[in-house]
Design a protein around this motif. Structure first.
Motif, PDB file in Angstrom:
ATOM      1  N   VAL B  72       0.848  -1.197   0.000  1.00  0.00           N
ATOM      2  CA  VAL B  72       0.000   0.000   0.000  1.00  0.00           C
ATOM      3  C   VAL B  72       0.881   1.243   0.000  1.00  0.00           C
ATOM      4  CG1 VAL B  72      -1.687   1.364   1.302  1.00  0.00           C
ATOM      5  CG2 VAL B  72      -1.965  -1.115   1.123  1.00  0.00           C
ATOM      6  N   PHE B  73       1.818   1.308   0.956  1.00  0.00           N
ATOM      7  CA  PHE B  73       2.688   2.476   1.056  1.00  0.00           C
ATOM      8  C   PHE B  73       3.516   2.663  -0.216  1.00  0.00           C
ATOM      9  CE2 PHE B  73       6.879   4.266   1.951  1.00  0.00           C
ATOM     10  CZ  PHE B  73       6.526   5.501   2.480  1.00  0.00           C
ATOM     11  N   GLY B  74       4.179   1.597  -0.664  1.00  0.00           N
ATOM     12  CA  GLY B  74       5.059   1.669  -1.833  1.00  0.00           C
ATOM     13  C   GLY B  74       4.312   2.081  -3.097  1.00  0.00           C
ATOM     14  N   SER B  75       3.111   1.501  -3.296  1.00  0.00           N
ATOM     15  CA  SER B  75       2.338   1.819  -4.497  1.00  0.00           C
ATOM     16  C   SER B  75       1.904   3.283  -4.494  1.00  0.00           C
ATOM     17  CB  SER B  75       1.090   0.928  -4.582  1.00  0.00           C
ATOM     18  OG  SER B  75       1.465  -0.421  -4.628  1.00  0.00           O
ATOM     19  N   LEU B  76       1.364   3.739  -3.340  1.00  0.00           N
ATOM     20  CA  LEU B  76       0.887   5.130  -3.275  1.00  0.00           C
ATOM     21  C   LEU B  76       2.049   6.106  -3.435  1.00  0.00           C
ATOM     22  CD1 LEU B  76      -1.810   4.942  -0.436  1.00  0.00           C
ATOM     23  CD2 LEU B  76      -2.094   4.738  -2.914  1.00  0.00           C
ATOM     24  N   PHE B  77       3.213   5.762  -2.857  1.00  0.00           N
ATOM     25  CA  PHE B  77       4.395   6.608  -3.012  1.00  0.00           C
ATOM     26  C   PHE B  77       4.797   6.681  -4.486  1.00  0.00           C
ATOM     27  CE2 PHE B  77       8.959   7.589  -2.720  1.00  0.00           C
ATOM     28  CZ  PHE B  77       8.914   8.673  -1.859  1.00  0.00           C
ATOM     29  N   GLY B  78       4.763   5.521  -5.162  1.00  0.00           N
ATOM     30  CA  GLY B  78       5.052   5.485  -6.600  1.00  0.00           C
ATOM     31  C   GLY B  78       4.051   6.314  -7.389  1.00  0.00           C
ATOM     32  N   GLY B  79       2.780   6.272  -6.966  1.00  0.00           N
ATOM     33  CA  GLY B  79       1.727   7.032  -7.640  1.00  0.00           C
ATOM     34  C   GLY B  79       1.932   8.529  -7.514  1.00  0.00           C
ATOM     35  N   VAL B  80       2.274   8.980  -6.305  1.00  0.00           N
ATOM     36  CA  VAL B  80       2.523  10.406  -6.070  1.00  0.00           C
ATOM     37  C   VAL B  80       3.728  10.874  -6.890  1.00  0.00           C
ATOM     38  CG1 VAL B  80       3.273  12.095  -4.347  1.00  0.00           C
ATOM     39  CG2 VAL B  80       1.468  10.470  -3.785  1.00  0.00           C
ATOM     40  N   THR B  81       4.797  10.056  -6.891  1.00  0.00           N
ATOM     41  CA  THR B  81       5.999  10.404  -7.647  1.00  0.00           C
ATOM     42  C   THR B  81       5.683  10.555  -9.133  1.00  0.00           C
ATOM     43  OG1 THR B  81       7.195   9.009  -6.085  1.00  0.00           O
ATOM     44  CG2 THR B  81       8.422   9.804  -7.985  1.00  0.00           C
ATOM     45  N   LEU B  90      -2.437  15.230  -7.535  1.00  0.00           N
ATOM     46  CA  LEU B  90      -2.003  14.182  -6.614  1.00  0.00           C
ATOM     47  C   LEU B  90      -3.089  13.120  -6.407  1.00  0.00           C
ATOM     48  CD1 LEU B  90       0.092  15.908  -3.800  1.00  0.00           C
ATOM     49  CD2 LEU B  90       0.848  14.635  -5.814  1.00  0.00           C
ATOM     50  N   ASN B  91      -4.362  13.566  -6.345  1.00  0.00           N
ATOM     51  CA  ASN B  91      -5.437  12.590  -6.124  1.00  0.00           C
ATOM     52  C   ASN B  91      -5.550  11.617  -7.297  1.00  0.00           C
ATOM     53  OD1 ASN B  91      -6.506  14.522  -7.883  1.00  0.00           O
ATOM     54  ND2 ASN B  91      -8.603  14.142  -7.206  1.00  0.00           N
ATOM     55  N   GLU B  92      -5.243  12.072  -8.520  1.00  0.00           N
ATOM     56  CA  GLU B  92      -5.269  11.187  -9.676  1.00  0.00           C
ATOM     57  C   GLU B  92      -4.172  10.129  -9.564  1.00  0.00           C
ATOM     58  OE1 GLU B  92      -7.046  14.343 -12.984  1.00  0.00           O
ATOM     59  OE2 GLU B  92      -4.926  13.788 -13.082  1.00  0.00           O
ATOM     60  N   GLY B  93      -2.983  10.583  -9.218  1.00  0.00           N
ATOM     61  CA  GLY B  93      -1.858   9.657  -9.066  1.00  0.00           C
ATOM     62  C   GLY B  93      -2.111   8.621  -7.983  1.00  0.00           C
ATOM     63  N   LEU B  94      -2.641   9.092  -6.850  1.00  0.00           N
ATOM     64  CA  LEU B  94      -2.931   8.178  -5.737  1.00  0.00           C
ATOM     65  C   LEU B  94      -3.989   7.151  -6.136  1.00  0.00           C
ATOM     66  CD1 LEU B  94      -2.957  10.714  -2.776  1.00  0.00           C
ATOM     67  CD2 LEU B  94      -1.453   8.728  -2.949  1.00  0.00           C
ATOM     68  N   ALA B  95      -5.066   7.620  -6.798  1.00  0.00           N
ATOM     69  CA  ALA B  95      -6.162   6.719  -7.161  1.00  0.00           C
ATOM     70  C   ALA B  95      -5.712   5.669  -8.175  1.00  0.00           C
ATOM     71  CB  ALA B  95      -7.339   7.521  -7.721  1.00  0.00           C
ATOM     72  N   LEU B 195      -9.449   7.934  -2.286  1.00  0.00           N
ATOM     73  CA  LEU B 195      -8.286   8.781  -2.553  1.00  0.00           C
ATOM     74  C   LEU B 195      -8.596   9.807  -3.637  1.00  0.00           C
ATOM     75  CD1 LEU B 195      -5.479   6.072  -2.438  1.00  0.00           C
ATOM     76  CD2 LEU B 195      -5.835   7.931  -0.798  1.00  0.00           C
ATOM     77  N   TYR B 196      -9.437   9.428  -4.599  1.00  0.00           N
ATOM     78  CA  TYR B 196      -9.739  10.349  -5.696  1.00  0.00           C
ATOM     79  C   TYR B 196     -10.602  11.509  -5.226  1.00  0.00           C
ATOM     80  CZ  TYR B 196     -11.086  12.153 -10.227  1.00  0.00           C
ATOM     81  OH  TYR B 196     -11.282  12.973 -11.303  1.00  0.00           O
ATOM     82  N   THR B 197     -11.573  11.228  -4.352  1.00  0.00           N
ATOM     83  CA  THR B 197     -12.522  12.272  -3.971  1.00  0.00           C
ATOM     84  C   THR B 197     -12.072  13.082  -2.761  1.00  0.00           C
ATOM     85  OG1 THR B 197     -13.736  10.526  -2.824  1.00  0.00           O
ATOM     86  CG2 THR B 197     -14.620  11.248  -4.936  1.00  0.00           C
ATOM     87  N   ILE B 198     -11.412  12.427  -1.795  1.00  0.00           N
ATOM     88  CA  ILE B 198     -11.112  13.118  -0.543  1.00  0.00           C
ATOM     89  C   ILE B 198      -9.890  14.021  -0.645  1.00  0.00           C
ATOM     90  CG2 ILE B 198     -10.257  12.735   1.808  1.00  0.00           C
ATOM     91  CD1 ILE B 198     -12.333  10.637   2.170  1.00  0.00           C
ATOM     92  N   ILE B 199      -8.828  13.520  -1.342  1.00  0.00           N
ATOM     93  CA  ILE B 199      -7.589  14.307  -1.356  1.00  0.00           C
ATOM     94  C   ILE B 199      -7.589  15.331  -2.485  1.00  0.00           C
ATOM     95  CG2 ILE B 199      -5.088  14.172  -1.657  1.00  0.00           C
ATOM     96  CD1 ILE B 199      -5.419  11.314  -0.328  1.00  0.00           C
TER      97      ILE B 199
END
Lengths: 91, 199
Positions: B72-81, B90-95, B195-199
């Motif tokens: 979870v952590f690694g994927s979301l970090f990769g998404g933000v990057t 950022l919400n698009e990358g996270l989602a 993640l898409y709607t809240i952040i």
């Protein structure tokens, strides 16, 4: 989704009661490779038969590949770092 | 194994492009589900053949939690990057990264609550994630350790990529992979819209 959990569980239950020999285990392992090959072919077919995906591949492929590479790399690195730090507790 | 992966997928893509009216294409969902079921029965047999592994599943709870939370952590970090690299929200990358490899669902969710391009990126990136998993699991298992080899798989560790993990690691790791895959699969429909709607 539930069919997945059911098949794996069935396999585990059968696996416990089957009298395993080395050759039987080898056959099962070969069977997995065969099934995987067929499944990957089907995955390819689903990509190839969808013209929208093929054309999107060139438009947004770079973003998609970057997402997949970075999520994979950071997932692996996080697990490796944490397991490395905790390796005494895990073994 | 790597050659088998590349050849099968390439042949499949060519087949799909040139024989789009064929029986296989029309019944693709059914055919791959049946193949997957047979394959997973075989994987289950593999797990069940090792009784000692099943007896100490309690010891594996730490490994399961570590792997799941790390993915979870690694994927979301990769998404933000990635979002930062391409100047995306950022919400698009996270989602997108919270699809954890489950391309069909994350693609559909993001097409609906976001837009078609976002859905396509989610779909493709999670397909690629699955393909990359097939290619690098053997390498990670040898070069780093068995638990790290679960990392690329994400949610797919419970079905499509479980055979490649079980083939390249041991039955202990296969069980950890399966359970973490189940947990991550359950998280996808919650985390992607959240993640898409809240952040």
């Amino acid at each position: 989704m539930w069919s997945i959990a059911v098949t794996v569980t069935l396999g585990i239950v059968f696996g416990i009661y089957i009298k395993w020999t080395d050759s039987l285990k080898k056959i099962n392992s070969k069977f997995q490779v065969l099934g995987l090959t067929v499944l990957l072919f089907f995955m390819g077919v689903s990509i190839g038969s969808n013209p929208e995906i093929i054309s999107n591949l060139s438009l947004i492929g770079l973003k998609a590949i970057t997402f997949s590479l970075l999520t994979v790399i950071f997932s692996v690195l996080t697990i490796f770092t944490v397991t490395h730090m905790l390796r005494r507790n895990l073994s | 194994m790597t050659i088998i992966v590349l050849v099968s997928v390439s042949l499949g893509i060519l087949f799909g492009m040139f024989f789009s009216g064929s029986y296989i294409v029309h019944n693709l969902d059914f055919l791959s589900q049946v193949t997957l079921a047979i394959l997973l029965l075989s994987v289950g047999l593999d797990i069940g053949s090792n009784k000692s592994t099943l007896s100490n599943i309690k010891d594996k709870i730490y490994s399961i939690l570590i792997v799941t939370l790390s993915v979870v952590f690694g994927s979301l970090f990769g998404g933000v990057t990635t979002a930062l690299i391409f100047n995306m929200q950022l919400n698009e990358g996270l989602a997108i990264s919270a699809g954890f490899g489950w391309y069909s669902l994350s693609g559909v969710i993001l097409t609906n609550i976001g837009n078609a391009e976002l859905g396509s990126i989610a779909f493709l990136s999670n397909i690629f994630r699955e393909l990359i998993t097939f290619l690098i699991v053997p390498l990670v298992a040898i070069k780093l350790n068995y638990l790290s080899a679960i990392g690329p798989a994400g949610a797919t560790a419970m079905d499509t990529t479980l055979p490649v993990i079980s083939n390249n690691t041991d039955s202990n790791t296969t069980i950890v992979a399966f359970v973490s895959g189940v947990l991550l699969t359950a998280l996808v429909p919650i985390l992607v819209p959240l993640l898409y709607t809240i952040i």
